[in-house]
Design a protein around this motif. Structure first.
Motif, mmCIF file in Angstrom:
data_model
loop_
_atom_site.group_PDB
_atom_site.id
_atom_site.type_symbol
_atom_site.label_atom_id
_atom_site.label_comp_id
_atom_site.label_asym_id
_atom_site.label_seq_id
_atom_site.Cartn_x
_atom_site.Cartn_y
_atom_site.Cartn_z
ATOM 1 N N ILE A 227 13.262 -0.911 -4.076
ATOM 2 C CA ILE A 227 12.526 -1.257 -2.867
ATOM 3 C C ILE A 227 11.285 -0.371 -2.748
ATOM 4 O O ILE A 227 11.379 0.863 -2.767
ATOM 5 C CB ILE A 227 13.396 -1.139 -1.610
ATOM 6 C CG1 ILE A 227 14.572 -2.111 -1.709
ATOM 7 C CG2 ILE A 227 12.583 -1.434 -0.353
ATOM 8 C CD1 ILE A 227 15.522 -2.063 -0.547
ATOM 9 N N TYR A 228 10.134 -1.008 -2.637
ATOM 10 C CA TYR A 228 8.852 -0.332 -2.515
ATOM 11 C C TYR A 228 8.228 -0.718 -1.170
ATOM 12 O O TYR A 228 8.634 -1.687 -0.538
ATOM 13 C CB TYR A 228 7.913 -0.740 -3.658
ATOM 14 C CG TYR A 228 8.465 -0.442 -5.035
ATOM 15 C CD1 TYR A 228 8.047 0.665 -5.753
ATOM 16 C CD2 TYR A 228 9.419 -1.287 -5.623
ATOM 17 C CE1 TYR A 228 8.551 0.947 -7.013
ATOM 18 C CE2 TYR A 228 9.934 -1.014 -6.882
ATOM 19 C CZ TYR A 228 9.501 0.096 -7.574
ATOM 20 O OH TYR A 228 10.005 0.369 -8.820
ATOM 21 N N ALA A 229 7.218 0.029 -0.761
ATOM 22 C CA ALA A 229 6.521 -0.281 0.486
ATOM 23 C C ALA A 229 5.048 0.047 0.323
ATOM 24 O O ALA A 229 4.683 0.968 -0.411
ATOM 25 C CB ALA A 229 7.117 0.500 1.653
ATOM 26 N N ALA A 230 4.206 -0.707 1.014
ATOM 27 C CA ALA A 230 2.764 -0.506 0.914
ATOM 28 C C ALA A 230 2.096 -0.882 2.224
ATOM 29 O O ALA A 230 2.572 -1.758 2.956
ATOM 30 C CB ALA A 230 2.189 -1.346 -0.234
ATOM 31 N N GLY A 231 0.975 -0.246 2.508
ATOM 32 C CA GLY A 231 0.207 -0.569 3.695
ATOM 33 C C GLY A 231 0.625 0.256 4.894
ATOM 34 O O GLY A 231 1.209 1.338 4.760
ATOM 35 N N GLU A 232 0.381 -0.252 6.080
ATOM 36 C CA GLU A 232 0.540 0.551 7.284
ATOM 37 C C GLU A 232 1.990 0.764 7.689
ATOM 38 O O GLU A 232 2.258 1.551 8.587
ATOM 39 C CB GLU A 232 -0.281 -0.069 8.409
ATOM 40 C CG GLU A 232 -1.770 -0.069 8.038
ATOM 41 C CD GLU A 232 -2.700 -0.237 9.215
ATOM 42 O OE1 GLU A 232 -2.465 -1.148 10.019
ATOM 43 O OE2 GLU A 232 -3.663 0.531 9.292
ATOM 44 N N VAL A 233 2.920 0.091 7.009
ATOM 45 C CA VAL A 233 4.324 0.442 7.209
ATOM 46 C C VAL A 233 4.585 1.860 6.694
ATOM 47 O O VAL A 233 5.528 2.524 7.111
ATOM 48 C CB VAL A 233 5.244 -0.586 6.503
ATOM 49 C CG1 VAL A 233 5.125 -0.492 4.991
ATOM 50 C CG2 VAL A 233 6.694 -0.386 6.922
ATOM 51 N N CYS A 234 3.695 2.346 5.812
ATOM 52 C CA CYS A 234 3.810 3.706 5.268
ATOM 53 C C CYS A 234 2.957 4.707 6.046
ATOM 54 O O CYS A 234 2.900 5.890 5.685
ATOM 55 C CB CYS A 234 3.388 3.736 3.798
ATOM 56 S SG CYS A 234 4.285 2.596 2.737
ATOM 57 N N GLY A 235 2.266 4.270 7.077
ATOM 58 C CA GLY A 235 1.381 5.139 7.844
ATOM 59 C C GLY A 235 0.052 4.445 8.078
ATOM 60 O O GLY A 235 -0.398 3.659 7.249
ATOM 61 N N ILE A 236 -0.585 4.748 9.197
ATOM 62 C CA ILE A 236 -1.809 4.058 9.591
ATOM 63 C C ILE A 236 -2.992 4.705 8.873
ATOM 64 O O ILE A 236 -3.336 5.857 9.142
ATOM 65 C CB ILE A 236 -2.009 4.117 11.114
ATOM 66 C CG1 ILE A 236 -0.726 3.692 11.839
ATOM 67 C CG2 ILE A 236 -3.182 3.251 11.521
ATOM 68 C CD1 ILE A 236 -0.199 2.331 11.433
ATOM 69 N N GLY A 237 -3.610 3.945 7.948
ATOM 70 C CA GLY A 237 -4.703 4.517 7.167
ATOM 71 C C GLY A 237 -5.845 3.569 6.893
ATOM 72 O O GLY A 237 -6.782 3.925 6.184
ATOM 73 N N GLY A 238 -5.807 2.348 7.407
ATOM 74 C CA GLY A 238 -6.914 1.433 7.209
ATOM 75 C C GLY A 238 -6.752 0.541 6.002
ATOM 76 O O GLY A 238 -5.834 0.692 5.185
ATOM 77 N N VAL A 239 -7.686 -0.396 5.855
ATOM 78 C CA VAL A 239 -7.582 -1.454 4.850
ATOM 79 C C VAL A 239 -7.688 -0.914 3.428
ATOM 80 O O VAL A 239 -6.987 -1.381 2.520
ATOM 81 C CB VAL A 239 -8.644 -2.546 5.102
ATOM 82 C CG1 VAL A 239 -10.053 -1.977 4.995
ATOM 83 C CG2 VAL A 239 -8.465 -3.720 4.158
ATOM 84 N N ASP A 240 -8.552 0.072 3.196
ATOM 85 C CA ASP A 240 -8.717 0.571 1.832
ATOM 86 C C ASP A 240 -7.451 1.233 1.316
ATOM 87 O O ASP A 240 -7.051 1.037 0.167
ATOM 88 C CB ASP A 240 -9.895 1.549 1.766
ATOM 89 C CG ASP A 240 -11.218 0.868 2.064
ATOM 90 O OD1 ASP A 240 -11.450 -0.221 1.510
ATOM 91 O OD2 ASP A 240 -12.012 1.398 2.857
ATOM 92 N N GLY A 241 -6.816 2.021 2.176
ATOM 93 C CA GLY A 241 -5.559 2.652 1.777
ATOM 94 C C GLY A 241 -4.469 1.622 1.536
ATOM 95 O O GLY A 241 -3.673 1.746 0.605
ATOM 96 N N ALA A 242 -4.423 0.573 2.368
ATOM 97 C CA ALA A 242 -3.410 -0.471 2.204
ATOM 98 C C ALA A 242 -3.599 -1.216 0.885
ATOM 99 O O ALA A 242 -2.632 -1.530 0.187
ATOM 100 C CB ALA A 242 -3.466 -1.436 3.380
#
Length: 370
Positions: A227-242
């Motif tokens: 199980i992996y996770a990506a984007g703002e479920v991992c923390g709020i960082g904006g579109v580039d980080g997602a």
């Protein structure tokens, strides 16, 4: 172009208008139960990438249930969906860079944006602006955003006091320093930042950080095998980080680690930006709304602030008041109660959203990727 490529790929099944309502982690295979127009489906997969994003954080204040008081992102979505805002008076309030994007977008739709009230102080907002400008391409975006906001008052250190009206929003009262300002308006677009949407991750047993985000390693793995996770479920960082996290998770889950040679350096840049974002817009107790005892906190179950002040945790409050047990399953009042009372919302359970009884009565479809 990306969507067309995914939809036409022979090895990919796309379920539109679908929502995960239950999830269970297994040793070699995980199961997601998905509700869609076509019915209920059980999806079995050895590897799962969670990209459940984030939700807006709403904090209760006097008058927040009046018609005309809406989420900042919600009003933005309504305008994109066809709501005519030409000449409509709007106040945007709360915290976070989303407020600026919403204000610019509403103005472009013809709304009269009277002010943007930000609870963070000017030094924090300035630090965020500097950090954002250092990211590739962001300086130009910032200039375009500033042009779209020209002439709109942007007030830092501003507190939202109350929404006023008789059956309908008529005005908003803000506090700047020691002075209160009341602005007559038709809509109040409000939001106090974003909260990672971790409910599916919780059902799968993924560890969550103290900040309320799914904990992942350098390859976006959650600690639960497969199980992996990506984007703002991992923390709020904006579109580039997602986007970067999505690339890393996709490559790691599909065994293409060799494609990620440049990712660690880029990820470090995004982590520094995310840390600045969190510091700049951290909620300040002296700038947050102060609800009265009669203010509703849990809208689903009509539970008020005065009813909750005597409890020390979620379990006790739920047993005595049903707070968090309504249709939204704590998505709105959970983050609010954590901010107001320091409670950590727990007890996530399936189904995560209401679904038709006909889907429960019918035999579910089964999808097992090769």
């Amino acid at each position: 172009e990306l969507l067309r490529g995914v939809a036409s790929h022979a090895g990919i099944t796309v379920l539109s208008g679908a929502e995960v309502i239950a999830a269970e982690a297994g040793g070699q295979s995980h199961t997601l139960t998905v509700s869609a127009e076509a019915g209920l489906s059980h999806i079995h997969a050895a590897r799962v990438i969670l990209a459940t994003g984030a939700t807006e954080r709403f904090l209760p204040f006097d008058g927040w249930t009046l018609p005309g008081v809406v989420g900042a992102g919600g009003l933005q979505a309504m305008s994109k969906g066809g709501l005519d805002l030409r000449g409509v008076r709007v106040v945007v309030a709360g915290s976070g860079p989303l407020l600026l994007a919403v204000a610019a977008g509403l103005r472009q739709k013809g709304a009269r944006v009277l002010a943007v009230a930000e609870q963070a102080g000017l030094p924090g907002v300035a630090a965020f602006g500097v950090a954002a400008a250092r990211l590739p391409g962001k300086a130009r975006e910032a200039l375009e955003l500033a042009a779209g906001l020209r002439g709109i008052p942007y007030w830092t250190d501003a507190a939202l006091v109350r929404a006023n009206g008789d059956g309908q929003l008529q005005s908003v009262t803000l506090r700047r320093g020691r002075r209160e300002i009341t602005l007559a308006c038709d809509f109040l677009a409000v939001g106090f930042g974003l909260v990672p949407e971790t409910r599916v991750a919780a059902l799968l047993g993924c560890p969550v950080t103290d900040a309320g985000a799914v904990n992942v390693n350098a390859w976006q793995a959650t600690g639960v095998s497969g199980i992996y996770a990506a984007g703002e479920v991992c923390g709020i960082g904006g579109v580039d980080g997602a986007l970067l996290e999505g690339l890393v998770a996709g490559c790691a889950a599909s065994g293409q680690i060799e494609r990620l040679h440049d990712s660690p350096r880029r990820a470090e840049t995004q982590r520094r930006f995310q840390a600045t974002l969190e510091r700049s817009f951290a909620l300040r107790p002296d700038r947050l709304p102060s609800p009265s005892p009669a203010t509703i906190v849990c809208r689903c179950e009509d539970v008020r602030h005065g009813q909750l002040q005597g409890f020390t945790n979620w379990t006790a409050a739920k047993l005595q008041t049903r707070c968090g047990m309504g249709a939204c399953q704590g998505r709105v009042c959970g983050p609010a109660c954590q901010t107001l009372y320091g409670w950590r919302f727990g007890g996530v359970r399936a189904p995560l959203a209401p679904l038709p009884l006909s889907q429960l009565l019918a035999e579910p479809n089964t999808l097992s990727p090769p």
